[in-house]
Design a protein around this motif. Sequence first.
Motif, mmCIF file in Angstrom:
data_model
loop_
_atom_site.group_PDB
_atom_site.id
_atom_site.type_symbol
_atom_site.label_atom_id
_atom_site.label_comp_id
_atom_site.label_asym_id
_atom_site.label_seq_id
_atom_site.Cartn_x
_atom_site.Cartn_y
_atom_site.Cartn_z
ATOM 1 N N TYR A 1 1.137 3.443 5.752
ATOM 2 C CA TYR A 1 1.681 2.106 5.554
ATOM 3 C C TYR A 1 3.138 2.126 5.093
ATOM 4 O O TYR A 1 3.780 1.077 5.073
ATOM 5 N N SER B 1 -8.188 -0.583 3.100
ATOM 6 C CA SER B 1 -7.107 -0.956 2.191
ATOM 7 C C SER B 1 -7.602 -1.724 0.975
ATOM 8 O O SER B 1 -6.850 -1.917 0.017
ATOM 9 N N MET C 1 -4.352 -7.469 5.344
ATOM 10 C CA MET C 1 -4.147 -6.023 5.364
ATOM 11 C C MET C 1 -5.370 -5.291 5.921
ATOM 12 O O MET C 1 -5.240 -4.250 6.579
ATOM 13 N N ASN D 1 -3.280 -15.820 5.241
ATOM 14 C CA ASN D 1 -2.838 -15.530 3.872
ATOM 15 C C ASN D 1 -3.036 -16.806 3.061
ATOM 16 O O ASN D 1 -2.089 -17.430 2.605
ATOM 17 N N VAL E 1 5.173 -5.833 6.259
ATOM 18 C CA VAL E 1 4.283 -6.931 6.642
ATOM 19 C C VAL E 1 4.734 -8.195 5.932
ATOM 20 O O VAL E 1 4.981 -8.190 4.718
ATOM 21 N N SER F 1 -5.232 -2.791 9.062
ATOM 22 C CA SER F 1 -5.765 -1.434 8.948
ATOM 23 C C SER F 1 -6.748 -1.136 10.074
ATOM 24 O O SER F 1 -6.705 -0.053 10.687
ATOM 25 N N MET G 1 0.816 -1.199 0.000
ATOM 26 C CA MET G 1 0.000 0.000 0.000
ATOM 27 C C MET G 1 0.856 1.258 0.000
ATOM 28 O O MET G 1 0.422 2.332 0.356
ATOM 29 N N SER H 1 -6.224 -1.837 -3.342
ATOM 30 C CA SER H 1 -5.743 -3.080 -3.942
ATOM 31 C C SER H 1 -6.565 -3.444 -5.174
ATOM 32 O O SER H 1 -6.024 -3.889 -6.195
ATOM 33 N N TRP I 1 -4.456 -12.324 1.531
ATOM 34 C CA TRP I 1 -3.606 -11.170 1.860
ATOM 35 C C TRP I 1 -4.457 -9.910 2.036
ATOM 36 O O TRP I 1 -4.171 -9.078 2.904
#
Length: 732
Positions: A320, A73, A298, A334, A325, A302, A1, A77, A294
């Motif tokens: 970020y 977030s 995130m 993940n 991470v 957040s 990010m 993405s 993922w």
Amino acid sequence: MTSSTEGALTDVDPVTFEVIRHRLLGIVDEQAARLSAISGSKNVTEMSDFNVGIYLPDGAVAVMGRTILFHASSMGSMVRHVMADCAENPGINPGDMFVVNNPWKGAVHGPDMAIVAPIFAGGELIFWSGGLMHMPDIGGMRQGGIGLDATESYQEGLLLPPIKLVEGGRIRSDVWNMILAQSRAAAAMALDLKGLMAANHAAGDGIGKLVQRYGVDELRNVMAALIRGSAERMRRRLLELPDVTVEGVGYLEVSDASGEVPRVAVTLTKAGDRMILDFSGSTDQRPDAKNCTWAGLMAGISAALLPTIAYDIPWNAGLYEPLEVSCPEGRVCNARKPAAVSANIAGAAYEVQIATIAALSKLLACSDEYLGEAEASPGGRPSMWAFLGLKDDGQHVIGFTLDNLASGGSAYHDHDGVAVQGHHDIERTNISNVESLEFDYPLLYLWRGLAPDSGAGRHRGGQSIGTMYVPHKVTSFVPLGAQVFQVPDNHGVFGGLPGAQPAQTVVRGANVRASLAAGHIPTIGELAGDRIPAAELRGPLFSDDVLIVTAESGAGWGDPIERPAQRVEADLRGGAVTAEGARRLYHVELDAGGRVDPDATEARRAAVRQARRGLAAKRQLDAGPAGGPLTRVGPVGDRRQVARDPGGRLWTRCACGHVLAPAEENWRLYATSDVAAGSDVAVTLMVHKSVEFRRYFCPGCGLCHSVDLVPADSADPDDVRLAAAAPRHGAR
């Protein structure tokens, strides 16, 4: 990010900067208002389960809405995936909009569907806008698109990679019809999708006016400066905190197949102006729907980071930049495709938030300046309560009450948690309106109010909401998502106790209809009938069945034995604590009238402290500090501190002055300790046999410094390690 700030070519006049910044905030508010006005779903109109935002051309978050932080977030993405997947074919052009809900393309889970749109000026793509909301249904094996028993993503309904839904300002009817055909709530989804489009139009209109007034370059400069400023302020904040390695953990429910208790574990290392979050110690992905991708990882970070450590910094991609991470693919937080992920809001994504809050709070608690921002765990994983039904008129109903959004807030070192504060990841909680739900859903509320016995502590966690309702004018009423919770995940800190777990009970064949016919609404205590856990319910609810649901509460801060007797008395009078909770958790004595007896309470608490001091410790100090007084270096919470002896060695000591251990060693090994039953840490608590609560006390004064939920066969936790101390050595 992360994002480049190369767009910041020149300095911006401070007045102009502030005018544009506030106008951008106004634009995202307008996005939210348009979505709420058009949406056909109570997920938006009643529960505010959505978010909006404006993004730089590379997808970096410039300005975000302040509703569901899990989504903060996500859309950035998604924008990056749109550019990667669609730039060449089918192309990104003015008037286009793209729909995405694939968890491997930025969504937290499938029901979270977004529409993102490029914003052009003079033929050049200058920004993106986006709107995202939780859809009522996306098809799949279970209504609502959340299949708790799903084993792969193919069972979880429609999962869209970036697809062009609007081309040149016109909806593509083939894509539109395909999406709606997958939903059991197509009419509501149609309005929801149009609401998301309207949110993007609001952003496009607002940005267009700013471009006309200030020009593209000035607007770029302001947005880039916003991101750069947040990054710089975040780095300064990290520099103000001590260098330390801390750990946090969030537990998922026990796996039926293996008997294992999966966990999300984070090791947070703060060094200088950098912060590393390593989730490699987390459990491997599961054969059910509690995993997250993922994007979910995130999202959880957040939701923890923004209100806890960046509470006064503009929320955008700059926050970020100082973060690193890591998490290997294939972990529960993940997951590798095609893992099932639809239930991760009550699973791994939520536990990422819980674990990260715990780690961040331990970091903040090592600073005198920022101790006030550290917190116990907020309400634990949501109970995911929903239902489906067939009304008397033949209409199908699929709905969430989402009363569980009114969960209790965290306790802090100087005050109790806020009652029905709402989830940590929801900046602006909107609790469901009873009358509105009764109008649309086949149910009647018999009671909604504050549930007693939140997480005990010197400062207790915030109370959660409790509800009691009965089916009404319905042929079939089937509750969904009922679970038995055996692994608490909302942990107390520095001796505080865990928050209350969600509870779901059915009273079969209750006397409710007779009571209502007599003009009386029965209380929980007045209900007669067979009480069974809702998870054991087979089949629908009938007209004389009553459903009682209690949401998760906040956890406590500090040893409950330190809560003044007069405050426990006030809690009793106000209904925040029951008599049982007062006696068992706060160690008070009540007189014949049910009031706190101060003298008897003082004597009992003294006896409890004495018993704690008499427990065994794993190690004894061979030699104490060098001669002379110790000099306080800094806190570890508000009842433990690090101090330096005249020889320069660091020690961990209790607030009473008792030296617990060398700072380079695990202090828990030198504390007296025991294993507590669930009844010792909460009024109602189910604890799976594979985990246990360990309590650690000061051998000098008997104060409880930590209550840790750990696997039964594990070593003692060592969750705060100051970089200033020598390296750890020896057994843990």
